[in-house]
Design an enzyme around this catalytic site. Structure first.
Site, PDB file in Angstrom:
ATOM      1  N   LYS A  22       0.761  -1.146   0.108  1.00  0.00           N
ATOM      2  CA  LYS A  22       0.006  -0.074  -0.015  1.00  0.00           C
ATOM      3  C   LYS A  22       0.741   1.148   0.108  1.00  0.00           C
ATOM      4  O   LYS A  22       2.123   1.053   0.009  1.00  0.00           O
ATOM      5  CB  LYS A  22      -0.873  -0.075   1.254  1.00  0.00           C
ATOM      6  CG  LYS A  22      -0.039  -0.047   2.494  1.00  0.00           C
ATOM      7  CD  LYS A  22      -0.940  -0.179   3.738  1.00  0.00           C
ATOM      8  CE  LYS A  22      -0.410  -0.158   5.153  1.00  0.00           C
ATOM      9  NZ  LYS A  22      -1.124  -0.048   6.143  1.00  0.00           N
TER      10      LYS A  22
ATOM     11  N   ARG B  21     -10.772  -0.165  14.891  1.00  0.00           N
ATOM     12  CA  ARG B  21     -10.556   0.448  13.840  1.00  0.00           C
ATOM     13  C   ARG B  21     -11.450  -0.060  12.848  1.00  0.00           C
ATOM     14  O   ARG B  21     -12.704   0.153  12.934  1.00  0.00           O
ATOM     15  CB  ARG B  21      -8.779   0.492  13.318  1.00  0.00           C
ATOM     16  CG  ARG B  21      -8.699   1.426  12.487  1.00  0.00           C
ATOM     17  CD  ARG B  21      -6.971   1.687  12.245  1.00  0.00           C
ATOM     18  NE  ARG B  21      -6.617   0.260  11.541  1.00  0.00           N
ATOM     19  CZ  ARG B  21      -5.468   0.283  11.019  1.00  0.00           C
ATOM     20  NH1 ARG B  21      -4.634   1.108  11.147  1.00  0.00           N
ATOM     21  NH2 ARG B  21      -4.993  -0.843  10.465  1.00  0.00           N
TER      22      ARG B  21
ATOM     23  N   HIS C 117      -6.487  -7.235  12.337  1.00  0.00           N
ATOM     24  CA  HIS C 117      -5.293  -6.614  12.706  1.00  0.00           C
ATOM     25  C   HIS C 117      -5.117  -6.402  14.218  1.00  0.00           C
ATOM     26  O   HIS C 117      -5.635  -6.021  15.111  1.00  0.00           O
ATOM     27  CB  HIS C 117      -5.208  -5.111  12.047  1.00  0.00           C
ATOM     28  CG  HIS C 117      -3.966  -4.640  11.826  1.00  0.00           C
ATOM     29  ND1 HIS C 117      -3.092  -5.027  10.795  1.00  0.00           N
ATOM     30  CD2 HIS C 117      -3.120  -3.414  12.221  1.00  0.00           C
ATOM     31  CE1 HIS C 117      -1.965  -4.404  10.652  1.00  0.00           C
ATOM     32  NE2 HIS C 117      -2.220  -3.438  11.356  1.00  0.00           N
TER      33      HIS C 117
ATOM     34  N   ARG D 284       0.983 -11.351   6.769  1.00  0.00           N
ATOM     35  CA  ARG D 284       0.549 -10.110   5.693  1.00  0.00           C
ATOM     36  C   ARG D 284       1.487  -9.035   6.091  1.00  0.00           C
ATOM     37  O   ARG D 284       1.210  -7.919   6.650  1.00  0.00           O
ATOM     38  CB  ARG D 284      -0.791  -9.694   6.400  1.00  0.00           C
ATOM     39  CG  ARG D 284      -1.675  -8.996   5.236  1.00  0.00           C
ATOM     40  CD  ARG D 284      -2.955  -8.299   5.611  1.00  0.00           C
ATOM     41  NE  ARG D 284      -2.961  -7.793   7.171  1.00  0.00           N
ATOM     42  CZ  ARG D 284      -3.683  -8.348   8.092  1.00  0.00           C
ATOM     43  NH1 ARG D 284      -4.135  -9.608   8.122  1.00  0.00           N
ATOM     44  NH2 ARG D 284      -3.406  -7.649   9.184  1.00  0.00           N
TER      45      ARG D 284
ATOM     46  N   TYR E 177      16.403  29.469   8.247  1.00  0.00           N
ATOM     47  CA  TYR E 177      15.711  30.455   8.857  1.00  0.00           C
ATOM     48  C   TYR E 177      15.545  30.650  10.379  1.00  0.00           C
ATOM     49  O   TYR E 177      15.659  29.526  11.188  1.00  0.00           O
ATOM     50  CB  TYR E 177      14.074  29.889   8.534  1.00  0.00           C
ATOM     51  CG  TYR E 177      13.723  30.131   7.173  1.00  0.00           C
ATOM     52  CD1 TYR E 177      13.974  31.526   6.248  1.00  0.00           C
ATOM     53  CD2 TYR E 177      13.310  29.130   6.301  1.00  0.00           C
ATOM     54  CE1 TYR E 177      13.417  31.623   5.222  1.00  0.00           C
ATOM     55  CE2 TYR E 177      12.918  28.957   4.930  1.00  0.00           C
ATOM     56  CZ  TYR E 177      13.152  30.393   4.389  1.00  0.00           C
ATOM     57  OH  TYR E 177      12.667  30.539   2.927  1.00  0.00           O
TER      58      TYR E 177
ATOM     59  N   CYS F 217      14.083  23.274   5.343  1.00  0.00           N
ATOM     60  CA  CYS F 217      13.309  24.315   4.816  1.00  0.00           C
ATOM     61  C   CYS F 217      12.443  23.499   3.689  1.00  0.00           C
ATOM     62  O   CYS F 217      12.534  22.229   3.525  1.00  0.00           O
ATOM     63  CB  CYS F 217      14.043  25.386   3.839  1.00  0.00           C
ATOM     64  SG  CYS F 217      14.965  26.373   5.036  1.00  0.00           S
ATOM     65  N   MET F 218      11.448  24.172   2.684  1.00  0.00           N
ATOM     66  CA  MET F 218      11.007  23.436   1.784  1.00  0.00           C
ATOM     67  C   MET F 218      11.462  22.661   0.720  1.00  0.00           C
ATOM     68  O   MET F 218      11.023  21.533   0.668  1.00  0.00           O
ATOM     69  CB  MET F 218       9.909  24.484   1.100  1.00  0.00           C
ATOM     70  CG  MET F 218       8.693  23.842   0.119  1.00  0.00           C
ATOM     71  SD  MET F 218       7.943  24.874  -0.746  1.00  0.00           S
ATOM     72  CE  MET F 218       6.759  25.587   0.831  1.00  0.00           C
ATOM     73  N   ASP F 219      12.745  23.244   0.402  1.00  0.00           N
ATOM     74  CA  ASP F 219      13.263  22.616  -0.738  1.00  0.00           C
ATOM     75  C   ASP F 219      14.804  22.203  -0.428  1.00  0.00           C
ATOM     76  O   ASP F 219      15.535  21.692  -1.214  1.00  0.00           O
ATOM     77  CB  ASP F 219      13.421  23.600  -1.810  1.00  0.00           C
ATOM     78  CG  ASP F 219      11.996  24.094  -2.200  1.00  0.00           C
ATOM     79  OD1 ASP F 219      11.277  23.292  -2.755  1.00  0.00           O
ATOM     80  OD2 ASP F 219      11.768  25.374  -2.148  1.00  0.00           O
TER      81      ASP F 219
END
Length: 393
Positions: free
Chosen positions: A50, A148, A180, A236, A282, A329-331
């Protein structure tokens, strides 16, 4: 098999600039499945792939798992299962997450096994069988204590009885029954044995109603590795298929005969001297203590690097471990390479790979970020190209 390709692009093809890559060892996936199959004894292996195979790539990982001896595949979302079929993967395949009103026609026509964990679900499957004129393979999801998915109590009795009626009509074939664990990563936890006992009682309840599915499965990765009594007819495993330990407090991948399939690397894009007292990234949450060298790594939280691993995440440069300096940071992120570093722009850095090779691991990142290795590999962003080696590559 690499996406995007390494070779220079043809005219009109967007080039791959090569700042990072995730190398996926398909032979490792196959070998891990073989080891899991060995540990499962007489039970067979259902490889759970998955979430884009835990970030490793759905279709290549599926084929590698089958090459290693997996008898069944499993994905969570209906769309994932359909994608596998459209890609030509025709092995037995289970999916369990779809919603009321979803069109099950293609899934039924493509011989995808559906899970029913509620009354509405078994009714929807019965309706799809009627609409297509086909018999649908079904695995009944029962809740043995996780709280669940799946049925329990009166709802379970309703599902079992309706499934038995539909099977008598030829609309469905109840091939499996499954549940599960809540605490499989703590094999001595009292809920483990309690859930097994509940599972066995439910299987007996199903038998009294007239259902005797040949595939009972309860063991996930942790239970497959630590609890042979939970193997039943099929295990599994998911995470362990990709060579990561679901119980790092009990053993590393190599302790269980597994090896990590994913290696995440990047190339330094900037290396420069920095004086003592220089704030980095930052908020200047990291300040250099001495004159040093800073290196810029072109990966960030948009690529799946945990933002909260700032000042903590481990990265290897030319065999030497460093820690992220300041915020992720983002990138991009920054490393303090030290005053004596000889690193240069273009040098490879390793975010995680194999512990036996002396590299940081996904587990190291999990500990640095206060999470689990499942999340580290699964959250890897789509713009990081996957390069496949071994197997059918």
């Amino acid at each position: 098999m690499t996406s995007p390709p390494h070779d220079p692009p043809s005219p009109g093809v967007t080039p791959w600039y090569g700042t990072s890559r995730a190398s996926i060892d398909l032979d490792a996936i196959s070998d891990n499945v073989r080891e899991l199959d060995r540990r499962a004894g007489d039970a067979s292996v259902m490889a759970v792939i998955k979430a884009d195979a835990y970030g490793h790539g759905l279709v290549p990982s599926a084929r590698a798992a089958l090459a290693g001896g997996a008898r069944y595949l499993a994905v969570a979302q209906l769309a994932e299962a359909v994608s596998l079929r459209r890609a030509g993967v025709d092995a037995p395949l289970l999916t369990w997450l779809f919603a009321p009103g979803d069109d099950l026609t293609e899934a039924v026509e493509r011989d995808i096994t559906l899970s029913a964990g509620a009354s509405w679900a078994i009714e929807a499957i019965g309706a799809a069988a009627s609409a297509t004129g086909r018999t649908v393979r079904v695995h009944l999801k029962v809740d043995t204590g996780l709280g669940r998915g799946g049925s329990w109590g009166d709802g379970l009795d309703q599902v079992l009885r309706r499934a038995a009626a539909l099977q008598a009509e030829g609309a469905v074939e109840v091939e499996g029954i499954w549940s599960h664990f809540a605490w499989a990563d703590a094999p001595a936890h009292p809920t483990v044995r309690a859930q097994q006992e509940t599972f066995e009682e439910i299987c007996e309840q199903a038998r009294r109603i007239g259902l005797a599915p040949p595939l009972r499965h309860l063991a996930n990765s942790a239970a497959t590795l630590t609890n042979p009594s939970a193997a039943y007819d099929m295990v599994r495993p998911g995470l362990s298929v990709f060579g990561l330990s679901p119980v790092p407090d009990l053993g590393s991948p190599e302790d269980f005969g597994l090896r990590e399939a994913m290696r995440l690397t990047a190339r330094l894009v900037n290396v420069k001297p920095a004086p003592a007292g220089q704030g980095v990234s930052y908020g200047h949450e990291y300040v250099t203590e001495t004159d040093t060298t800073l290196g810029l790594v072109p990966l960030g939280y948009s690529d799946g690097v945990p933002r909260h691993a700032g000042n903590a995440g481990p990265i290897s440069v030319n065999g030497t471990w460093h820690t992220v300096a300041g915020r992720v940071c983002m990138d991009q992120l920054v490393l303090d390479l030290g005053a004596s570093s000889t690193a240069a722009a273009g040098d490879e850095v390793v975010l995680f790979g194999r512990g036996v090779d002396g590299e940081p691991t996904a587990q190291d990142w999990a500990e640095a970020a206060g999470t689990i290795s499942y999340e580290i590999v699964t959250r890897l962003g789509a713009r990081v190209p996957r390069e496949y080696v071994g197997g059918e590559a």
